[in-house]
Design an enzyme around this catalytic site. Structure first.
Site, PDB file in Angstrom:
ATOM      1  N   HIS A  75       0.818  -1.214   0.000  1.00 31.68           N
ATOM      2  CA  HIS A  75       0.000   0.000   0.000  1.00 31.68           C
ATOM      3  C   HIS A  75       0.853   1.265   0.000  1.00 31.68           C
ATOM      4  CE1 HIS A  75      -4.076  -1.505   0.027  1.00 31.68           C
ATOM      5  NE2 HIS A  75      -3.606  -2.526   0.739  1.00 31.68           N
ATOM      6  N   ASP A  76       2.029   1.207   0.563  1.00 30.46           N
ATOM      7  CA  ASP A  76       2.911   2.365   0.522  1.00 30.46           C
ATOM      8  C   ASP A  76       3.466   2.559  -0.890  1.00 30.46           C
ATOM      9  OD1 ASP A  76       4.473   4.552   1.597  1.00 30.46           O
ATOM     10  OD2 ASP A  76       6.202   3.227   1.397  1.00 30.46           O
ATOM     11  N   VAL A  79       1.056   3.563  -5.090  1.00 25.25           N
ATOM     12  CA  VAL A  79       0.854   4.838  -5.774  1.00 25.25           C
ATOM     13  C   VAL A  79       2.144   5.651  -5.729  1.00 25.25           C
ATOM     14  CG1 VAL A  79      -0.466   6.984  -5.785  1.00 25.25           C
ATOM     15  CG2 VAL A  79      -1.569   4.843  -5.124  1.00 25.25           C
ATOM     16  N   GLY A  81       5.335   5.081  -6.065  1.00 27.07           N
ATOM     17  CA  GLY A  81       6.569   4.589  -5.467  1.00 27.07           C
ATOM     18  C   GLY A  81       6.597   4.544  -3.954  1.00 27.07           C
ATOM     19  N   ASP A  83       7.525   5.627  -0.556  1.00 28.27           N
ATOM     20  CA  ASP A  83       7.971   6.882   0.033  1.00 28.27           C
ATOM     21  C   ASP A  83       7.764   6.959   1.538  1.00 28.27           C
ATOM     22  OD1 ASP A  83       5.234   7.099   0.183  1.00 28.27           O
ATOM     23  OD2 ASP A  83       5.085   8.864  -1.116  1.00 28.27           O
ATOM     24  N   SER A  85       4.970   7.210   3.012  1.00 31.65           N
ATOM     25  CA  SER A  85       3.825   8.070   3.341  1.00 31.65           C
ATOM     26  C   SER A  85       2.781   7.353   4.186  1.00 31.65           C
ATOM     27  CB  SER A  85       3.176   8.608   2.065  1.00 31.65           C
ATOM     28  OG  SER A  85       2.696   7.557   1.255  1.00 31.65           O
TER      29      SER A  85
END
Length: 132
Positions: A75-76, A79, A81, A83, A85
């Site tokens: 899941h990281d 979308v 790459g 990162d 987030s």
């Protein structure tokens, strides 16, 4: 059962927490988006072993954790790459991916990532990025 656990741990490590650097443009060897195994070999020589140890302990406590950590990685990275987030905590009125409704009671393993980061900070303060 033990070989399944070992396979899951190795698969997870190979896929997500091998402590490599991958960026969108270029990296230190001039390549585009390449992974660099052993990136921390001089700045934090025990980094990969620390990650391996914390993940192994987490999977030994709860076998599903290997799949949960792989899901976090997916899941990281899905979308734009990898990162980190998904690891950001919400703050005030800002709701991050970690605290969003789709991930509520769904994404697991944040505590293991926090344990890994704490162990790495203890060994090599300010050296290893959480996104790595």
């Amino acid at each position: 059962m033990t070989s399944t656990k070992s396979l899951l741990v190795l698969l997870f490590l190979a896929c997500s927490l091998t402590l490599c650097i991958c960026d969108d443009e270029t990296n230190y060897d001039g390549g585009e988006g390449k992974l660099i195994p052993g990136f921390y070999s001089s700045s934090c020589p025990n980094a990969e072993e620390i990650v391996r140890s914390v993940v192994s302990q987490a999977v030994a406590r709860e076998t599903r954790m290997a799949a949960s950590l792989m899901r976090l990685h997916f899941h990281d990275c899905f979308v734009q790459g990898c990162d980190g987030s998904l690891l950001l905590d919400s703050s005030g009125s800002i709701v991050t991916e970690k605290g969003s409704n789709p991930n509520s009671n769904s994404a697991r393993g944040f505590d293991v990532v926090d344990q890994i980061k704490a162990a790495l900070e203890n060994e090599c303060p300010g050296t290893v990025s959480c996104a790595d």
